[in-house]
Write a protein that holds these residues in place. Structure first.
Motif, short mmCIF file in Angstrom:
data_model
loop_
_atom_site.label_atom_id
_atom_site.label_comp_id
_atom_site.label_asym_id
_atom_site.label_seq_id
_atom_site.Cartn_x
_atom_site.Cartn_y
_atom_site.Cartn_z
N THR B 50 -1.15 -5.82 -5.47
CA THR B 50 -0.84 -5.92 -6.89
C THR B 50 -1.39 -4.69 -7.62
O THR B 50 -2.13 -3.89 -7.05
N GLY B 51 -1.02 -4.54 -8.89
CA GLY B 51 -1.47 -3.38 -9.65
C GLY B 51 -0.41 -2.94 -10.64
O GLY B 51 0.71 -3.43 -10.61
N PRO B 52 -0.78 -2.00 -11.52
CA PRO B 52 0.13 -1.59 -12.60
C PRO B 52 1.44 -0.97 -12.06
O PRO B 52 1.47 -0.51 -10.92
N VAL B 154 -0.57 -14.43 -7.69
CA VAL B 154 -0.73 -13.98 -6.31
C VAL B 154 -1.99 -14.59 -5.68
O VAL B 154 -2.06 -14.81 -4.48
N LEU B 155 -2.97 -14.92 -6.52
CA LEU B 155 -4.20 -15.55 -6.04
C LEU B 155 -3.95 -16.85 -5.30
O LEU B 155 -4.63 -17.18 -4.34
N ALA B 158 -2.00 -15.64 -1.76
CA ALA B 158 -2.52 -14.66 -0.80
C ALA B 158 -3.93 -15.02 -0.31
O ALA B 158 -4.70 -15.65 -1.02
N ASP B 159 -4.22 -14.58 0.92
CA ASP B 159 -5.59 -14.70 1.45
C ASP B 159 -6.43 -13.52 1.00
O ASP B 159 -7.60 -13.64 0.69
N THR B 160 -5.79 -12.35 0.99
CA THR B 160 -6.47 -11.10 0.66
C THR B 160 -5.68 -10.43 -0.46
O THR B 160 -4.47 -10.27 -0.33
N VAL B 161 -6.36 -10.09 -1.54
CA VAL B 161 -5.67 -9.43 -2.66
C VAL B 161 -6.14 -7.98 -2.76
O VAL B 161 -7.33 -7.70 -2.88
N ILE B 183 -10.11 -10.43 -9.54
CA ILE B 183 -9.47 -11.20 -8.47
C ILE B 183 -9.42 -10.47 -7.14
O ILE B 183 -9.19 -11.08 -6.12
N ALA B 184 -9.62 -9.16 -7.17
CA ALA B 184 -9.32 -8.40 -5.96
C ALA B 184 -10.41 -8.51 -4.90
O ALA B 184 -11.59 -8.62 -5.21
#
Ligand code: B12
Ligand SMILES: Nc1nc2c(ncn2[C@@H]2O[C@H](COP(=O)(O)OP(=O)(O)OP(=O)(O)O)[C@@H](O)[C@H]2O)c(=O)[nH]1
Ligand SMILES: [Mg+2]
Lengths: 130, 313
Positions: B50-52, B154-155, B158-161, B183-184
């Motif tokens: 994820t991200g901008p 996405v949280l 996903a297991d890993t963000v 969250i990351a």
């Protein structure tokens, strides 16, 4: 059900404007368009399989329509993909019947009215609300 | 699609493509597909990217896939792009950055439009991921839409963000802090070839230290996705995080929470459709609903009356 289109520039054709204009237009007509950029027939069909495409759109202005266009149809048939396959770009009048014989559903040239492409898709793809 | 199990047993892309198409469009048969895949899921490592907008998520995903595929991983990719609120159409463009994957056999890419969902994912994302998981993908990468601050769906999936940023976001980082910064599990400063990368890493470092997390300190990595640099490190950290999840028991716990969440949401949607049917069948309730509409009865009392009556039947 929303119509899903996979749009590719055929082979190494460098012209991008037409493919993008048509992609945006189909989006504005309510369809979901996956834009692939440049791809060869086998990869275009693979993408259509993964994406569950109703339509495969091929854009070519570089003169490879007769060599690569029918290949897309053939590979799609071999792999059991029943998507509608259409083509657009700069394509000589005389070649259009040959392409249609090979299974390209329709060919749209430079003067195409944008709406007519969407109309054609809607008339051919069943179950669509778009 | 009568012989559903065959579609799962054949394990080819054509069958998988057909299953996912049903699920994407939430057709009647998708219920059976999800039922069937539900008991076969749970093994894949699900990684959210994820991200901008424009930070390089697709380019990173492409390079990750390339290197993971070379290590013989079977990979599923789900890319989400926004639906136009005006036309309901969408232009799904993440694949343009993944062109080099076209000839990689063990990468399966599905693009989804958000279709009105606001949390950075499409409503069908979790279901699509479930089917890919049941199809024995080792790792599933989810690229969210370019996010701002509140798109945290996405949280739940996903297991890993992995949060991808670009250099020179000093101020932006501060504003992001409130939401997606926390969250990351992994931070990436991509486009590290551009000025300000080291400062951004420093900023992030401070933030991570402030957060006081102890069990897993989110690592901060620099990448240049276009030049395929820093990708090995990123893969390494993704696997270290997986390892952490397994050892700490979070891996198992997350799956249990997802199962329960799914049960609850199914119960809720089932219940509300039952209630709706019930009201439609009984004139008494229709009259009550009309009274609420006109302000002659209050919704608090009437909702209780209806639900209690249905439950006691
Ligand atoms: C701009 C341009 C370029 C630009 C491309 C940049 C860009 N913008 O894409 C550049 C300078 C890079 C270029 C390069 C070349 N070009 Co040039 N180019 C053009 C030009 C002038 C306009 C193309 C354009 O953008 N049109 C605007 C768009 C919107 O129209 P369109 O693409 O036709 O799309 C419409 C329809 O065709 C259709 N459509 C298009 N795609 C699709 C797809 C689907 C699915 C559907 C349904 C419909 C559809 O809908 C669109 C809207 O109506 C045309 C001339 C012309 N009049 O077409 C020549 C032209 C296409 N080029 C030509 C040639 C020969 C070349 C070169 C080979 C030249 C060379 N010798 O190096 C190279 C190609 C190299 C390569 N590997 O491909 C020839 C092609 C001849 C042929 N096919 O028989 C043309 C026709 C010029 C000519 N008269 O000779 N070109
Ligand atoms: N200079 C530089 N550019 C990069 C790097 N990684 C990606 N880019 C470029 O950044 C632009 C956006 O990359 P994408 O991968 O499409 O970014 P994205 O985050 O997927 O974008 P959206 O899906 O639209 O949110 C492209 O032009 C890439 O070529 C990098 O490491 N350095
Ligand atoms: Mg992207």
């Amino acid at each position: 059900m929303q119509v899903k289109v996979v749009m590719a520039k055929l082979g190494l054709d460098i012209h991008w404007r037409g493919a993008l204009v048509v992609s945006r237009m189909l989006r504005d007509e309510g369809m979901e368009v996956v834009y692939l950029g440049n791809q060869f027939p086998e990869q275009i069909v693979d993408a259509a399989i993964q994406e569950g495409a109703d339509v495969i759109g091929l854009s070519t202005l570089g003169g490879n329509h007769l060599t690569l266009g029918p290949k897309v149809v053939k590979i799609a048939q071999e792999k059991g993909v029943d998507a509608l396959i259409i083509m657009g770009g700069v394509i000589p009048e005389d070649d259009i019947p040959l392409l249609q014989e090979a299974g390209i559903a329709e060919v749209f040239g430079p003067e195409t009215r944008i709406e007519s492409i969407a109309e054609f898709i809607r008339s051919k793809v069943k179950n669509s609300i778009a | 699609m009568e012989k559903l199990t065959e579609y799962f047993d054949t394990k080819d892309d054509v069958s998988l493509g057909k299953l996912l198409k049903e699920v994407e469009n939430q057709t009647p048969i998708s219920f059976e597909i999800l039922k069937h895949s539900s008991m076969r899921k749970g093994k894949a490592h699900i990684v959210g990217i994820t991200g901008p907008p424009g930070s390089g998520k697709s380019t990173l995903v492409s390079k990750l896939c390339k290197q993971l595929a070379a290590k013989n991983f079977d990979i599923g990719v789900v890319c989400i792009d926004p639906t136009s609120p005006f036309t309901q159409g969408a232009l799904l463009g993440d694949r343009i950055r993944m062109q080099e994957l076209a000839k990689t056999p063990n990468v399966f890419i599905k693009s989804l439009a958000t279709r009105g969902n606001l949390g950075g994912l499409a409503a069908s994302t979790a279901d699509i991921v479930q089917v890919l998981d049941a199809y024995e993908k080792d790792i599933i990468l989810i690229e969210t839409v370019g996010v701002g601050q509140v798109e945290l769906d996405v949280l739940g999936v996903a297991d890993t963000v992995v949060l991808v940023n670009v250099p020179g976001l000093g101020d932006t980082l501060q504003t992001l802090k409130a939401g997606i910064m926390e969250i990351a599990n992994l931070y990436v400063i991509n486009q590290a070839d551009r000025p300000g990368a080291n400062e951004s890493v420093k900023d992030l470092n401070m933030m991570v230290r402030e957060s006081g997390k102890t069990d897993w300190k989110p690592p901060i990595l620099k990448t240049m996705a276009t030049k395929e640099e820093g990708i090995e490190d990123l893969i390494d950290q993704i696997f270290q995080h997986k390892n952490h999840l397994e050892i700490s028991g979070i891996w198992k716990e997350k799956r249990q929470i997802r199962n329960i969440d799914r049960l609850n949401s199914m119960i809720q949607s089932l219940l509300s459709s039952k209630v709706e049917e019930y009201i439609k069948k009984e004139v008494v309730w229709q009259r009550k609903v009309q009274e609420v509409r006109e302000g002659k009865a209050d919704p608090f009392t009437v909702s209780h009356e209806i639900v209690n009556s249905l439950v006691n039947k």
